[in-house]
Design an enzyme around this catalytic site. Structure first.
Site, short mmCIF file in Angstrom:
data_model
loop_
_atom_site.label_atom_id
_atom_site.label_comp_id
_atom_site.label_asym_id
_atom_site.label_seq_id
_atom_site.Cartn_x
_atom_site.Cartn_y
_atom_site.Cartn_z
N CYS A 177 0.83 -1.21 0.00
CA CYS A 177 0.00 0.00 0.00
C CYS A 177 0.86 1.26 0.00
O CYS A 177 0.44 2.31 -0.49
CB CYS A 177 -0.96 -0.01 1.18
SG CYS A 177 -0.15 -0.13 2.80
N HIS A 227 -1.79 1.24 7.46
CA HIS A 227 -2.19 1.15 6.06
C HIS A 227 -2.14 2.55 5.46
O HIS A 227 -2.43 3.54 6.12
CB HIS A 227 -3.62 0.59 5.98
CG HIS A 227 -4.16 0.54 4.59
ND1 HIS A 227 -3.65 -0.31 3.62
CD2 HIS A 227 -5.17 1.23 3.99
CE1 HIS A 227 -4.33 -0.14 2.49
NE2 HIS A 227 -5.25 0.79 2.70
#
Length: 962
Positions: free
Chosen positions: A454, A823
């Site tokens: 990510c 994230h």
């Protein structure tokens, strides 16, 4: 008597009269009758029982048969012979088919009448063979249930020894053929009752003959693991699970998961069908067996099976939560599947759209069991949103729905997640591409997470949304195929023109991953961005240097040629304003700026100055004691290092100051937020540019004084980049605990800002200085004094401060509680150099129309937000922003960007990218640093061919065209 009975049945007498006559016939059974009369009577009653027109006739037949069999047992034994029973089971009776349940009921009744007769033993031996044959013919549930009833009452009819094993296996297979087409509740209840009778028979046989259990279970697995598309086993097999001793779970599961003869496809099919069993209303322990098999597969690292089954069945399991009779078992399986599936949010996001409606239903039904169940369910949802943070658009409605429910502590959430994870969460768990789906309504393309990538995906989407940079990359004529810029160009072309909803950037990941980044591990996106820009810059510099030495040497550089970085006019490009501009790389043109670092001795007032390039500014959080929005120039400051988010370098290589990040690493309470104005991006830039006193341990060595002295250190921006990259240093090293902590303070993000840029006004810009290689030394020792105080004042007179306007075009968010996990996702919009709606200070204000006025840009050396009086927030396009979250791309708004941290405290802005805005009075479309293109360039031939090839491949796989 038989003639009387036959006449009675066919007469037109009333029912009471008929019953009175039947009573006399039954009473006459006590009298002596001939053998012929008995046989005739038994035949008549059998015909009434099996072929009777109505229930009355069948009832009469049973009453008379029972009466005469009791008093004339020898005659009944001769009538109900071995041959007669075989005839019934093999040929039927008259027009009655041999598979009619009435025949089994008749035999069952006759066995009760013969139970004390020696001849019944012969009948038992016949039935042991016949029931096996009947079961092998796959009887319907109703016949099988009648047969199970007879065998439960007369266990002597059950096959023995080896035949018993075969009988159990065939009975299991027969259950697999039980399908119910009924839709009425009464019919469904009858079906469940019939299946329960058959499974209870198997349970009794397993208890009486333990050697039949394991072969039966093997037959169950052979059935549910079948990959034959023409055979779909009934979920009625779930009725057997409750009868399997729980102590056998370990043995059975280990045997199945370690059997090399069991193929993955068969195991996948078996697990899917076991999960389907959760729909069976009376099945106990199905959830126990399903979870045991899931754990067994994880123990032998069959992660591909686990991933495929989870994604295929997670929605079905979730749908069972609506039904109270199977709800608890379904939640147990759902919890295990979600909590163990920790490498990707895909499984959780499949059930997210259905979560709010389930919560509302559980709240509204008012049942005590629903309230307790809702508490368990919301705790699971909190754990999943914690694990897969960074999806505000998906979770906002859920948080609103459960805001009044208790929230588990972070310690409990971490404990639950750690206990439930699979034994390995490596990159090998990633199943590759998600299931094929249509492109989102945004028309944008997502990037598939290749396993904790990510950090790369958020940066690539941010660079793609840097409009002028993207246009320029796509306009380059790159003949080499191995350069990183060529791979970036191809990636941009695919993102712009692919028909995929999400693309897997595996080739670019392999080429751009820093050598010290471990594949599959979480990394720092700011570190990746800096490395990527450096790589692109150095690659172009190398090719430029090789071009100067001639084609002979140029061919050897990075697989490229002298024309690798040419931007010949297939598309209009602005002419450079200076000769030195031609030697700048694309990264320097778009992201490069220059900083001046000055240190003034507070004793002799001599000044040392040094200029250095930068591609991003690292902004530290000022200590809590400092006033937000203002900086005390006389304070002392200690240096600190930004900790890499996931194990990268802690030292900043930008010529800026990284002051100690103050404040608590938790969200301030609501009352304190009202008491203190929120920190803003301009505040942090001003803190970065504010004078810093070097004192005590940080004293400056003054060459004029030949000693350590107190000094003042200042930073000035001399050249503004086209794209201003700001990194908020949220990860500070806590020396007391030896950990990196995340600063969760909310930071106000203005849409427009202005950066103070110092420019020379008399003698031209100072010549650039190449940084010395001794990067590890104190910066102050590398700066040379400029001379007398007069020279300092003269230098200050030669410079003026120009506020340069910038418009926000991208924000990279970090979602998580620490620097070691979390994230990344990003917000972006298309902004060019004249799209920011920046007012100009030389445009007069119209007093008659204040809403169309242009505020005057404040002068001075501070950064400030720029109010948009002529474009209120409500008038901004509602869908001009995009949210990029790996494969998922959705529309959003700037209001969402601004409020994200207040709604989701773990989600904080980490990297901001602003686009420099040009003057409205600039001439021509390309008035910005010689690098802006006026529109999207057409794809070059090789890029178009690559995109077309990829689209064809995608359509072939998805069946879109072929």
């Amino acid at each position: 008597m038989d003639k009387i009975l036959e006449a009675l049945v066919g007469s037109t007498h009333s029912v009471p009269v008929k019953k009175a006559i039947v009573k006399k016939v039954v009473e006459a059974a006590e009298k002596e009758v001939t053998v012929e009369q008995c046989q005739a009577l038994y035949s008549l009653t059998t015909r009434l029982i099996l072929l009777g027109e109505d229930a009355f006739q069948r009832q009469v037949g049973f009453q008379v048969l029972e009466a005469y069999a009791r008093y004339h047992r020898a005659e009944f034994e001769r009538f109900f012979s071995r041959e007669f029973v075989l005839g019934l089971l093999q040929q039927g009776y008259g027009t009655l088919d041999r598979k009619d349940p009435a025949i089994v009921d008749y035999i069952h009744s006759c066995l009760r009448l013969l139970i004390s007769c020696p001849s019944v033993l012969e009948i038992f031996s016949v039935l042991q063979v016949e029931v096996l044959r009947v079961v092998c013919e796959r009887p319907e549930p109703v016949l099988c249930a009648r047969l199970a009833g007879m065998l439960s009452d007369f266990v002597q009819c059950i096959p023995r020894d080896k035949a018993a094993v075969l009988f159990c296996q065939q009975l299991v297979r027969t259950i697999a053929y039980f399908h119910c087409a009924a839709s009425q509740e009464r019919e469904l209840r009858e079906y469940v009752t019939q299946v329960t009778k058959v499974s209870t028979l198997l349970q009794n046989i397993w208890k009486a003959e333990p050697t039949t259990l394991l072969p039966s279970l093997q037959e169950v697995f052979a059935i549910i693991s079948s990959t034959d598309p023409s055979f779909d086993p009934s979920i009625a097999l779930a009725s057997l699970v409750q009868h399997i001793p729980l102590q056998m779970i370990t043995l059975v599961i280990k045997s199945l998961t370690t059997d090399q003869n069991v193929k993955d496809a068969s195991m996948t099919q078996a697990l899917c069908r076991m999960i389907d069993w959760l729909s069976w209303p009376l099945a106990h322990y199905v959830d126990t067996w399903v979870i045991a098999l899931l754990k067994g597969l994880a123990a032998v690292q069959k992660f591909t099976i686990l991933i495929d089954v989870t994604l295929l069945k997670i929605e079905l399991v979730f749908s069972r939560l609506w039904y109270p009779i199977v709800r608890q078992g379904a939640l147990t399986v759902l919890s295990h599947m979600l909590l163990s599936f920790q490498h990707s949010p895909e499984a959780f996001h499949l059930v997210v759209p259905h979560t709010v409606s389930l919560i509302q239903m559980l709240k509204s039904d008012g049942l005590p069991s629903s309230k307790a169940f809702l508490h368990q369910f919301t705790e699971l949802i909190h754990c999943m949103m914690y694990q897969y943070s960074g999806f505000p658009e998906l979770y906002e409605n859920i948080l609103e729905a459960i805001k009044d429910m208790p929230k588990p502590s972070e310690e409990k959430i971490k404990l639950v997640l750690n206990q439930s994870a699979w034994t390995s969460q490596s990159n090998s768990l990633a199943s590759g591409l998600p299931r094929l789906m249509g492109k989102s309504e945004t028309g944008k393309t997502g990037l598939i997470n290749l396993g904790n990538t990510c950090y790369m995906n958020s940066i690539l989407q941010t660079l793609f949304m840097a409009t002028d940079f993207r246009r320029h990359v796509l306009s380059l004529h790159l003949s080499g195929t191995h350069t990183l810029m060529k791979k970036l160009q191809l990636l941009f072309a695919i993102l712009a023109h692919t028909q995929r909803a999400a693309y897997a950037p595996r080739s670019f990941f392999d080429a751009s991953r820093p050598p010290w980044f471990t594949a599959g591990s979480q990394q720092d996106c700011s570190e990746y961005l800096r490395y990527l820009l450096d790589r692109l810059h150095e690659e172009e510099k190398t090719i430029q240097a090789l071009m100067l030495t001639g084609p002979k040497h140029a061919d050897a550089g990075n697989g490229g040629t002298p024309s690798d970085f040419t931007d010949e006019p297939q598309h209009q490009v602005d002419e450079p304003s200076e000769a030195g501009e031609e030697r700048k790389t694309l990264i320097e043109k778009m992201f490069g700026g220059r900083l001046s670092t000055g240190i003034r001795c507070l004793r002799c007032h001599s000044v040392s100055e040094k200029e250095e390039p930068f591609t991003d500014l690292s902004l530290a959080f000022q200590p809590a004691a400092q006033t937000r929005g203002g900086v005390d120039g006389g304070r002392a400051s200690t240096s600190a290092h930004q900790g890499a988010v996931n194990g990268g370098s802690e030292a900043s290589d930008i010529p800026g100051r990284e002051r100690q990040a103050g404040g608590d690493s938790s969200v301030p309470p609501a009352d304190s937020q009202h008491a203190v104005p929120p920190l803003s991006v301009p505040d942090m830039v001003n803190y970065f540019l504010a004078p810093e006193i070097l004192d005590e341990e940080n004293k400056y060595y003054c060459e004029r004084c030949s000693s350590l002295q107190r000094a003042e250190k200042t930073l000035r921006v001399l050249e503004a980049p086209e794209y201003l990259v700001l990194t908020l240093l949220r990860f500070a090293y806590d020396a007391s605990c030896h950990v990196r902590r995340k600063i969760l303070d909310n930071v106000a993000i203005p849409l427009l800002v202005q950066l103070p840029v110092h420019s020379h006004s008399g003698r031209g810009p100072s010549p650039p200085q190449v940084p010395s290689p001794d990067g590890g030394e104190n910066l102050a020792k590398k700066l040379k004094p400029s001379g007398e105080d007069g020279e300092e004042r003269e230098a200050e007179e030669r410079t003026q401060v120009e506020p340069v306007p910038y418009a926000l075009c991208a924000v990279v968010m970090h979602s998580g509680m620490s620097s070691e996990s979390g994230h990344y996702y990003s917000y972006g919009r298309n902004v060019s150099s004249n799209d920011g709606l920046c007012p100009q200070k030389d445009e007069p204000q119209d007093p008659a129309n204040p809403t169309d006025s242009n505020p005057v840009l404040p002068s001075g050396s501070t950064c400030s937000p720029l109010a948009l009086q002529e474009t209120p927030q409500a008038a901004l396009p509602p869908r001009d922003w995009f949210l990029f979250n790996d494969s998922r791309v959705t529309f959003t708004s700037f209001q969402s960007v601004q409020s994200i941290t207040s709604r989701f405290p773990k989600d904080t802005a980490y990297i901001l990218i602003y686009r420099k805005q040009s003057s409205r009075h600039s001439q021509g479309p390309g008035a910005t640093n010689g690098v802006r293109l006026s529109s999207e360039p057409p794809l070059q031939k090789d890029l178009m061919e690559a995109v077309t090839k990829d689209n064809k491949l995608f359509l072939q796989v998805s069946g879109g065209l072929y």
